[in-house]
Design an enzyme around this catalytic site. Sequence first.
Site, PDB file in Angstrom:
ATOM      1  CG  ASP A  54      -8.294  -5.704 -12.236  1.00  0.00           C
ATOM      2  OD1 ASP A  54      -7.919  -6.215 -11.281  1.00  0.00           O
ATOM      3  OD2 ASP A  54      -8.700  -4.532 -12.164  1.00  0.00           O
ATOM      4  CB  SER A 132       0.877 -19.316  -0.624  1.00  0.00           C
ATOM      5  OG  SER A 132       0.423 -19.123   0.859  1.00  0.00           O
ATOM      6  CE1 TYR A 146      -0.507 -11.208   1.524  1.00  0.00           C
ATOM      7  CE2 TYR A 146       0.941 -11.919   3.405  1.00  0.00           C
ATOM      8  CZ  TYR A 146       0.496 -11.868   1.961  1.00  0.00           C
ATOM      9  OH  TYR A 146       1.804 -12.534   1.136  1.00  0.00           O
ATOM     10  CE  LYS A 150      -0.805 -14.219  -0.472  1.00  0.00           C
ATOM     11  NZ  LYS A 150      -0.656 -14.277  -2.030  1.00  0.00           N
TER      12      LYS A 150
HETATM   13  N1  LIG Z   1       7.191  -9.170  -0.769  1.00  0.00           N
HETATM   14  C1  LIG Z   1       7.036 -10.425   0.137  1.00  0.00           C
HETATM   15  O1  LIG Z   1       7.770 -10.305   1.197  1.00  0.00           O
HETATM   16  C2  LIG Z   1       6.135 -11.568  -0.001  1.00  0.00           C
HETATM   17  C3  LIG Z   1       6.209 -12.453   0.773  1.00  0.00           C
HETATM   18  C4  LIG Z   1       4.898 -13.481   0.570  1.00  0.00           C
HETATM   19  C5  LIG Z   1       4.572 -13.690  -0.304  1.00  0.00           C
HETATM   20  N2  LIG Z   1       4.277 -12.433  -1.261  1.00  0.00           N
HETATM   21  C6  LIG Z   1       3.496 -12.488  -2.369  1.00  0.00           C
HETATM   22  O2  LIG Z   1       3.866 -12.412  -3.362  1.00  0.00           O
HETATM   23  C7  LIG Z   1       3.035 -11.945  -4.607  1.00  0.00           C
HETATM   24  C8  LIG Z   1       3.604 -10.640  -5.273  1.00  0.00           C
HETATM   25  O3  LIG Z   1       3.939  -9.647  -4.415  1.00  0.00           O
HETATM   26  P1  LIG Z   1       5.448  -8.639  -4.420  1.00  0.00           P
HETATM   27  O4  LIG Z   1       6.106  -8.728  -3.150  1.00  0.00           O
HETATM   28  O5  LIG Z   1       5.991  -8.932  -5.656  1.00  0.00           O
HETATM   29  O6  LIG Z   1       4.250  -7.393  -4.512  1.00  0.00           O
HETATM   30  P2  LIG Z   1       4.348  -6.060  -5.340  1.00  0.00           P
HETATM   31  O7  LIG Z   1       5.752  -5.715  -5.791  1.00  0.00           O
HETATM   32  O8  LIG Z   1       3.526  -5.030  -4.800  1.00  0.00           O
HETATM   33  O9  LIG Z   1       3.695  -6.667  -6.540  1.00  0.00           O
HETATM   34  C9  LIG Z   1       2.217  -7.121  -6.566  1.00  0.00           C
HETATM   35  C10 LIG Z   1       1.740  -7.464  -7.859  1.00  0.00           C
HETATM   36  O10 LIG Z   1       0.419  -7.814  -7.812  1.00  0.00           O
HETATM   37  C11 LIG Z   1      -0.355  -6.937  -8.819  1.00  0.00           C
HETATM   38  N3  LIG Z   1      -1.535  -6.823  -8.364  1.00  0.00           N
HETATM   39  C12 LIG Z   1      -2.272  -6.257  -7.331  1.00  0.00           C
HETATM   40  N4  LIG Z   1      -3.748  -6.382  -7.332  1.00  0.00           N
HETATM   41  C13 LIG Z   1      -4.007  -6.775  -8.632  1.00  0.00           C
HETATM   42  C14 LIG Z   1      -5.230  -6.964  -9.365  1.00  0.00           C
HETATM   43  N5  LIG Z   1      -6.218  -6.572  -8.777  1.00  0.00           N
HETATM   44  N6  LIG Z   1      -5.138  -7.673 -10.595  1.00  0.00           N
HETATM   45  C15 LIG Z   1      -3.897  -8.116 -11.359  1.00  0.00           C
HETATM   46  N7  LIG Z   1      -2.694  -7.853 -10.497  1.00  0.00           N
HETATM   47  C16 LIG Z   1      -2.783  -7.147  -9.416  1.00  0.00           C
HETATM   48  C17 LIG Z   1       0.251  -5.572  -8.807  1.00  0.00           C
HETATM   49  O11 LIG Z   1      -0.073  -5.104  -9.965  1.00  0.00           O
HETATM   50  P3  LIG Z   1       0.103  -3.346 -10.060  1.00  0.00           P
HETATM   51  O12 LIG Z   1       1.513  -2.901 -10.662  1.00  0.00           O
HETATM   52  O13 LIG Z   1      -0.840  -3.119 -11.223  1.00  0.00           O
HETATM   53  O14 LIG Z   1      -0.353  -2.737  -8.874  1.00  0.00           O
HETATM   54  C18 LIG Z   1       1.886  -6.280  -8.777  1.00  0.00           C
HETATM   55  O15 LIG Z   1       2.135  -6.630 -10.270  1.00  0.00           O
HETATM   56  C19 LIG Z   1       1.717 -11.721  -3.949  1.00  0.00           C
HETATM   57  O16 LIG Z   1       0.727 -12.618  -3.572  1.00  0.00           O
HETATM   58  C20 LIG Z   1       2.380 -11.608  -2.261  1.00  0.00           C
HETATM   59  O17 LIG Z   1       1.240 -11.831  -1.260  1.00  0.00           O
HETATM   60  C21 LIG Z   1       5.029 -11.472  -1.157  1.00  0.00           C
END
Ligand SMILES: NC(=O)c1ccc[n+]([C@@H]2O[C@H](COP(=O)([O-])OP(=O)(O)OC[C@H]3O[C@@H](n4cnc5c(N)ncnc54)[C@H](OP(=O)(O)O)[C@@H]3O)[C@@H](O)[C@H]2O)c1
Length: 275
Positions: A54, A132, A146, A150
């Site tokens: 975590d 990012s 957010y 970032k």
């Molecule tokens: N989806 C998009 O459009 C998008 C666009 C730009 C950037 N991003 C970036 O991509 C990354 C992954 O996002 P995603 O889209 O894959 O979202 P997601 O499906 O919600 O996955 C987020 C991940 O982060 C983990 N997490 C959250 N808080 C945490 C903590 N305190 N310690 C350890 N792990 C933690 C979650 O774990 P749990 O399963 O335990 O909650 C999950 O594995 C993020 O940094 C996000 O900002 C996403």
Amino acid sequence: MPPTVFITGASRGIGKATAVYFHQKGWQVAATMRSPEQASDLAGLDNVLCLRLDVLNPDSIGLAIQEAIKTFSRIDVLVNNAGYAAMGPFEAASAEQIQRQFAVNVFGLMRVTQLLLPHFRAQKDGAVINISSIGGRITFPWYSLYNASKWTVEGFSEAVHHELRLFGIRVKVVEPGLIKTDFYNDSMDRISHPHCTAYDEAFHHYTRMMHQSLKFAATPDQVAKVVYRAAVDRSRKLRYPAAGGASLLMLLRKLLPDALFLRMMGFTATGKKRN
Ligand SMILES: NC(=O)c1ccc[n+]([C@@H]2O[C@H](COP(=O)([O-])OP(=O)(O)OC[C@H]3O[C@@H](n4cnc5c(N)ncnc54)[C@H](OP(=O)(O)O)[C@@H]3O)[C@@H](O)[C@H]2O)c1
């Protein structure tokens, strides 16, 4: 021996897709997550170690790094992926929401990086890949916390990119656009306050539009491929826009005058040409 990647937030979304893709490419994978007992599909793969981490718990970070090095002998690439978005009018955000956004997306990422650097320095090799967002280069209405987190990741990454070249450590920033994951649903921290309703109409307009645009979102696998490219790319290239319209938005940001670009983004906030 195959190289090893260490990924945070590998339980789902981009982190999980990245773990699977590196595994397919023959890497050893330390897939870290808050609840490894729920990762049965990843845990069943050869050379994939699911570890509890975590980013808000420094002890868990140290233990996961130790365990990964004990099992795989070395770590070659760190992917700082764990993160989420708080979304809504800034005025309504609680102090706790503001702090938590930075605690996870910024301080957590810094802590994991700091604890792995002695290992990379001793090896005289390693790559830190920070996930990012296109929201780390441009801003979107209602994502002030957010975006601020970032943008900090971008500034931090660029600065350590200079420092760490001294030791042969590469720093990379992957900037996804709109990607279909739980990010826009279960993972999102929605900002609202019963005494702060003045933004409601414009905010609901935006969220409706955002949910419609998710039809055009890219998949996490597309981002995983870019992360892999950044990992194996021995160049000094820092930034990798990744799917979901990221390259197009960056191009518009570069080509359009500031005033025009900001007006375009402001229009998406309210659907009105002028406020
Ligand atoms: N989806 C998009 O459009 C998008 C666009 C730009 C950037 N991003 C970036 O991509 C990354 C992954 O996002 P995603 O889209 O894959 O979202 P997601 O499906 O919600 O996955 C987020 C991940 O982060 C983990 N997490 C959250 N808080 C945490 C903590 N305190 N310690 C350890 N792990 C933690 C979650 O774990 P749990 O399963 O335990 O909650 C999950 O594995 C993020 O940094 C996000 O900002 C996403």
